[in-house]
Design an enzyme around this catalytic site. Sequence first.
Site, short mmCIF file in Angstrom:
data_model
loop_
_atom_site.label_atom_id
_atom_site.label_comp_id
_atom_site.label_asym_id
_atom_site.label_seq_id
_atom_site.Cartn_x
_atom_site.Cartn_y
_atom_site.Cartn_z
N LEU A 49 -36.75 -27.70 -36.81
CA LEU A 49 -35.81 -28.15 -37.83
C LEU A 49 -36.27 -29.60 -38.28
O LEU A 49 -36.43 -29.78 -39.54
CB LEU A 49 -34.26 -28.00 -37.49
CG LEU A 49 -33.52 -28.85 -38.62
CD1 LEU A 49 -33.35 -27.71 -39.86
CD2 LEU A 49 -31.92 -29.02 -38.00
N ASP A 98 -38.88 -40.47 -25.64
CA ASP A 98 -37.98 -39.62 -25.20
C ASP A 98 -36.56 -40.41 -25.42
O ASP A 98 -36.62 -41.58 -25.19
CB ASP A 98 -38.34 -39.44 -23.49
CG ASP A 98 -37.07 -38.45 -23.14
OD1 ASP A 98 -35.75 -38.62 -23.38
OD2 ASP A 98 -37.42 -37.61 -22.25
N TYR A 193 -23.18 -27.25 -24.61
CA TYR A 193 -24.07 -27.56 -25.83
C TYR A 193 -23.04 -27.67 -26.85
O TYR A 193 -23.11 -28.52 -27.68
CB TYR A 193 -25.07 -26.21 -26.16
CG TYR A 193 -25.62 -26.27 -27.38
CD1 TYR A 193 -26.85 -27.28 -27.59
CD2 TYR A 193 -25.21 -25.71 -28.44
CE1 TYR A 193 -27.43 -27.15 -28.64
CE2 TYR A 193 -25.68 -25.70 -29.85
CZ TYR A 193 -26.98 -26.37 -29.78
OH TYR A 193 -27.39 -26.68 -31.14
N LYS A 197 -22.01 -30.91 -29.24
CA LYS A 197 -21.92 -30.90 -30.78
C LYS A 197 -20.75 -30.99 -31.36
O LYS A 197 -20.88 -31.72 -32.25
CB LYS A 197 -22.45 -29.44 -31.22
CG LYS A 197 -23.98 -29.07 -30.95
CD LYS A 197 -24.96 -30.22 -31.36
CE LYS A 197 -26.39 -29.96 -31.09
NZ LYS A 197 -27.24 -30.90 -31.61
N ILE A 226 -30.56 -20.98 -36.77
CA ILE A 226 -31.90 -21.08 -37.40
C ILE A 226 -33.04 -20.37 -36.59
O ILE A 226 -32.92 -20.41 -35.38
CB ILE A 226 -32.11 -22.52 -37.59
CG1 ILE A 226 -30.99 -23.40 -37.69
CG2 ILE A 226 -33.13 -22.93 -38.67
CD1 ILE A 226 -31.26 -24.87 -37.77
N THR A 228 -35.71 -20.81 -35.24
CA THR A 228 -36.65 -21.71 -34.50
C THR A 228 -36.91 -21.35 -33.22
O THR A 228 -36.11 -20.31 -32.79
CB THR A 228 -36.27 -23.28 -34.47
OG1 THR A 228 -35.00 -23.29 -33.59
CG2 THR A 228 -35.91 -23.77 -35.71
N1 LIG Z 1 -31.90 -23.35 -33.88
C1 LIG Z 1 -30.65 -23.33 -34.07
O1 LIG Z 1 -30.28 -22.38 -34.41
C2 LIG Z 1 -29.59 -24.57 -34.40
C3 LIG Z 1 -28.48 -24.34 -34.93
C4 LIG Z 1 -27.74 -25.53 -35.02
C5 LIG Z 1 -28.04 -26.76 -34.56
N2 LIG Z 1 -29.33 -26.92 -34.11
C6 LIG Z 1 -29.55 -28.23 -33.63
O2 LIG Z 1 -30.97 -28.50 -34.49
C7 LIG Z 1 -31.71 -29.59 -33.90
C8 LIG Z 1 -33.07 -28.93 -33.82
O3 LIG Z 1 -33.26 -27.81 -33.09
P1 LIG Z 1 -34.59 -26.77 -33.42
O4 LIG Z 1 -33.75 -25.82 -33.70
O5 LIG Z 1 -35.46 -27.51 -34.19
O6 LIG Z 1 -34.96 -26.92 -31.84
P2 LIG Z 1 -36.61 -27.07 -31.23
O7 LIG Z 1 -36.23 -26.97 -29.65
O8 LIG Z 1 -37.40 -26.33 -32.28
O9 LIG Z 1 -36.63 -28.75 -31.62
C9 LIG Z 1 -36.11 -29.70 -30.75
C10 LIG Z 1 -36.98 -30.94 -30.85
O10 LIG Z 1 -36.03 -32.00 -30.00
C11 LIG Z 1 -37.04 -32.45 -29.10
N3 LIG Z 1 -36.51 -33.12 -28.02
C12 LIG Z 1 -35.73 -32.36 -27.24
N4 LIG Z 1 -35.21 -33.42 -26.29
C13 LIG Z 1 -35.55 -34.56 -26.80
C14 LIG Z 1 -35.66 -35.85 -26.08
N5 LIG Z 1 -35.06 -36.20 -24.92
N6 LIG Z 1 -36.31 -36.85 -26.75
C15 LIG Z 1 -37.03 -36.71 -27.66
N7 LIG Z 1 -37.12 -35.55 -28.26
C16 LIG Z 1 -36.52 -34.32 -27.80
C17 LIG Z 1 -38.13 -31.52 -28.87
O11 LIG Z 1 -39.32 -31.66 -28.00
C18 LIG Z 1 -38.24 -30.32 -30.05
O12 LIG Z 1 -39.33 -30.96 -30.82
C19 LIG Z 1 -30.97 -29.81 -32.37
O13 LIG Z 1 -30.21 -30.72 -32.38
C20 LIG Z 1 -30.27 -28.36 -32.31
O14 LIG Z 1 -29.17 -28.43 -31.55
C21 LIG Z 1 -30.31 -25.95 -33.94
#
Ligand SMILES: NC(=O)c1ccc[n+]([C@@H]2O[C@H](COP(=O)([O-])OP(=O)(O)OC[C@H]3O[C@@H](n4cnc5c(N)ncnc54)[C@H](O)[C@@H]3O)[C@@H](O)[C@H]2O)c1
Length: 289
Positions: A49, A98, A193, A197, A226, A228
């Site tokens: 995302l 990080d 989780y 949130k 999403i 991903t």
């Molecule tokens: N995928 C879903 O269905 C969904 C739904 C609602 C919310 N979200 C939220 O959207 C956001 C993005 O999620 P996504 O689906 O793209 O997941 P993803 O795992 O593809 O991307 C998450 C990114 O965060 C980075 N990350 C994780 N821990 C980290 C840290 N300690 N320091 C720096 N970077 C760090 C990872 O390396 C990764 O690139 C998240 O906050 C997730 O909770 C996702």
Amino acid sequence: MAIETDPAPTPQPQPQPAPENIVLGTKTRLPEFSLAGKVICVSGAARGLGLTQAEALLEAGAIVYALDRLEEPDPHFHTIQARAKTELSTTLYYRRIDVRDTALLNAVVEDIANTHGRLDGLIAAAGVQQETPALEYTADDVNRLLGINVTGVFMTAQAVARQMVRFGRGGSIVLIASMSGTIANRGLPCPAYNASKAAVLQLTRNLAMEWGPYNIRVNSLSPGYILTSMVTDLFEEYPERASEWPRQNMLGRLSRPEEYRGAAVFLLSEASGFMTGGDLRVDGGHAAW
Ligand SMILES: NC(=O)c1ccc[n+]([C@@H]2O[C@H](COP(=O)([O-])OP(=O)(O)OC[C@H]3O[C@@H](n4cnc5c(N)ncnc54)[C@H](O)[C@@H]3O)[C@@H](O)[C@H]2O)c1
């Protein structure tokens, strides 16, 4: 005697063909959506995302810094980086970090602000998910997850807001929450989780209240499921979810990261200038029934 000649005819404006790609955010078309010249950080933008939203911000004219812990971002990152340079006349940078390393976070963000003499926005998308039944969750695992999804998000917002206050130009901060901050996901045991949130939703309100006087707006974005790797990895382990989850919302399908591009540009730009302390839920109606 000089012979007067007719002056050269004044060139008349020729009708221009309609542009094939109407550019959003120009001075004449929806200028309030323009991010031209703005400097924006996106945490978690090595993939998923965050990366998709970073591309939307670039298209709206922003200079974008991706902050992520991955040693190497997703290969698609480099395609977007090249596109930013050649097609969009802007730049996508990568800073490996990080979000739990608060000292480095502050140093990197300060350096970005110093380089450009400004810092205008943040999307805090870095986050992790862990599926474990509540009866089995360990304290270490809860603390690890909250350390990234809550403390990490808070400290990222703080590092960015400090620079916004220093430069006195205000700014816009978007914290990525989730519909899971409002509901319990049926059949998905992830109590830490969801609690994280919910904390992001409340953090948004408090930061908005404290930073409003600096003209810093703070809002959250709550996506539904999403497609991903956070979700598709689960489908490999539990294939039945791929057909069950779409049935849980009003549109009968899961979302793609691209469906959050508009929300990112809206929330970062003046188009949302009077919005702060709010949550934009984009979940196909999942949490509404
Ligand atoms: N995928 C879903 O269905 C969904 C739904 C609602 C919310 N979200 C939220 O959207 C956001 C993005 O999620 P996504 O689906 O793209 O997941 P993803 O795992 O593809 O991307 C998450 C990114 O965060 C980075 N990350 C994780 N821990 C980290 C840290 N300690 N320091 C720096 N970077 C760090 C990872 O390396 C990764 O690139 C998240 O906050 C997730 O909770 C996702």
